[in-house]
Design a protein around this motif. Structure first.
Motif, mmCIF file in Angstrom:
data_model
loop_
_atom_site.group_PDB
_atom_site.id
_atom_site.type_symbol
_atom_site.label_atom_id
_atom_site.label_comp_id
_atom_site.label_asym_id
_atom_site.label_seq_id
_atom_site.Cartn_x
_atom_site.Cartn_y
_atom_site.Cartn_z
ATOM 1 N N SER A 89 0.700 -1.134 -0.119
ATOM 2 C CA SER A 89 -0.025 -0.099 -0.035
ATOM 3 C C SER A 89 0.943 1.324 -0.122
ATOM 4 O O SER A 89 0.210 2.438 -0.087
ATOM 5 N N LEU A 90 2.155 1.201 0.107
ATOM 6 C CA LEU A 90 3.080 2.300 0.188
ATOM 7 C C LEU A 90 2.688 3.451 -0.886
ATOM 8 O O LEU A 90 2.666 4.680 -0.450
ATOM 9 N N LEU A 91 2.701 3.125 -2.052
ATOM 10 C CA LEU A 91 2.569 4.187 -3.224
ATOM 11 C C LEU A 91 0.962 4.765 -3.167
ATOM 12 O O LEU A 91 0.689 5.872 -3.519
ATOM 13 N N SER A 92 0.124 3.912 -2.828
ATOM 14 C CA SER A 92 -1.131 4.376 -2.904
ATOM 15 C C SER A 92 -1.367 5.542 -1.525
ATOM 16 O O SER A 92 -2.143 6.520 -1.873
ATOM 17 N N VAL A 93 -0.716 5.088 -0.508
ATOM 18 C CA VAL A 93 -0.832 6.137 0.652
ATOM 19 C C VAL A 93 -0.116 7.258 0.276
ATOM 20 O O VAL A 93 -0.521 8.410 0.640
ATOM 21 N N LEU A 94 0.832 7.322 -0.391
ATOM 22 C CA LEU A 94 1.744 8.387 -0.875
ATOM 23 C C LEU A 94 0.683 9.242 -1.750
ATOM 24 O O LEU A 94 0.749 10.529 -1.752
ATOM 25 N N ARG A 95 -0.015 8.584 -2.793
ATOM 26 C CA ARG A 95 -0.686 9.147 -3.555
ATOM 27 C C ARG A 95 -1.829 10.079 -2.701
ATOM 28 O O ARG A 95 -2.046 11.168 -3.321
ATOM 29 N N VAL A 96 -2.283 9.631 -1.682
ATOM 30 C CA VAL A 96 -3.217 10.389 -0.766
ATOM 31 C C VAL A 96 -2.525 11.575 -0.121
ATOM 32 O O VAL A 96 -3.212 12.746 -0.196
ATOM 33 N N ALA A 97 -1.390 11.344 0.230
ATOM 34 C CA ALA A 97 -0.560 12.532 0.950
ATOM 35 C C ALA A 97 -0.319 13.637 -0.297
ATOM 36 O O ALA A 97 -0.602 14.754 -0.064
#
Length: 367
Positions: A89-97
């Motif tokens: 989920s790392l990059l999907s969480v970064l996308r939210v940020a």
């Protein structure tokens, strides 16, 4: 409200709890404790508010695997601290940020994390956001110690860092990641101008002082160290880590290597339980963590050597304290926007001073 609010994702975990406590002590921030378990988040928020006689901590229910639960809380927050493993989920969480304009600081230790985040480096710069990765003490402090030591020399030639710890490990997802990284062979030794993978002859002994004593240490890969030779033109650098105890070092770790040689991740959960049990059962009762730097070079044409030792009895405190040091500098506006590893973003001397003020014991020896 946003300007003074920080979200800790995984805030009721071991490092997250200590981090929240230190932030309440060192700042006037409003904190959001985020995680999948609302009861744990609420309990910690109540505990922290009671301890600090305040109303600055609130709980939020979040799931990193469900980005729709993240966006509203990210929008409340100036910065999110990632204190729990994100896995896929790392990059999907970064996308939210990125979508919410929220700055980022993570405590993620796998060496490939910075490379994964680089996918969005252009967007981070365009948005003028601060994204700091690999906070803590391993990674997080080794390169800081080298940068700090460099200020003591006219020419720095050698700088090696060694870690030893006797701590208790809870059985968490972070432990699964640790096992994965232990078995991954990476470039970890820098000598004579090149990085190379370690072999058994690269074992080295370091004297950590009491209670750790002299211990054999093996090179470990740490991404923050890769650029260090270019900074200072070093002939030797690297990070070395001591073992755990005889049961883990000579029985459990060989079992892990054997299983992973057949297939990466084979028996991960069962081996994690065995690893955790072996550490918590056979290690001495007294807990401690020591980080030692040994540096050599010249000052005004004369040979010089210097060593620093940082130690504390609580591994979680030693993980959280450097992050708080970094956040103090971030809140002052001294860390520019962009993607950086925490160890290369902070002022090293200021960080060492703040660590000592927070209770980390620091000893220096110069010859």
């Amino acid at each position: 409200m946003r300007e003074e609010t920080l979200l800790i994702l995984g805030g009721y975990g071991g490092a997250g709890k200590v981090l929240a406590d230190l932030l309440l002590q060192e700042t006037e921030l409003r904190l959001l404790i985020g995680g999948r378990d609302p009861a744990k988040a609420e309990a910690l928020a109540f505990e922290l508010n009671t301890r600090h006689s305040c109303h600055r901590v609130e709980a939020r229910t979040l799931d990193a695997n469900r980005p729709e639960t993240l966006l509203p809380v990210f929008k409340e927050s100036r910065l999110v601290i990632i204190a729990a493993p994100l896995g896929e989920s790392l990059l999907s969480v970064l996308r939210v940020a990125l979508e919410s304009g929220t700055d980022w600081l993570d405590l993620l230790f796998p060496p490939d994390i910075p490379q994964k985040l680089q996918t969005y480096e252009g967007e981070i710069l365009k948005n003028e956001q601060v994204v700091l990765t690999q906070g803590g003490f391993h990674p997080g402090l080794p390169a800081v110690l080298v940068h700090h030591a460099a200020s003591c020399f006219t020419r720095l030639e050698r700088a090696v860092v060694a870690l030893a710890m006797n701590a208790r490990f809870p059985l968490t997802e972070s432990l699964h990641e640790l096992l994965d990284e232990i078995t991954e062979t990476r470039l970890a030794v820098f000598r004579d101008g090149i990085w190379r993978s370690p072999v058994w002859k690269d074992l080295r002994s370091f004297n950590f002082g009491p209670p750790a004593g002299t211990r054999k240490c093996y090179p470990m890969a740490m991404t923050e160290m890769q650029a260090i030779p270019e900074y200072y033109g070093l002939r030797e650098t690297g990070v070395y880590a001591a073992g755990f105890n005889g049961f883990v070092d000579f029985l459990v770790l060989p079992l892990i290597y054997a299983a992973y040689s057949l297939r990466r991740g084979l028996g991960r959960k069962a081996l994690s339980r065995l690893f955790c049990w072996g550490i918590n059962t056979f290690s001495p009762k007294q807990e401690w963590v020591v980080i030692r730097l040994e540096a050599e070079g010249e000052e005004n044409g004369k040979p010089k050597s210097i060593s620093f030792s940082l130690n504390h009895e609580d591994a979680y405190f030693l993980t959280a304290a450097p992050v708080v040091c970094c956040l103090l500098q971030y809140l002052e506006g001294t860390i520019p926007s962009g993607l950086k590893m925490m160890a290369h973003a902070v002022d090293p001397s200021r960080t060492i001073e703040d660590l000592q003020r927070m209770g980390i014991r620091i000893e220096t020896d110069t010859n």
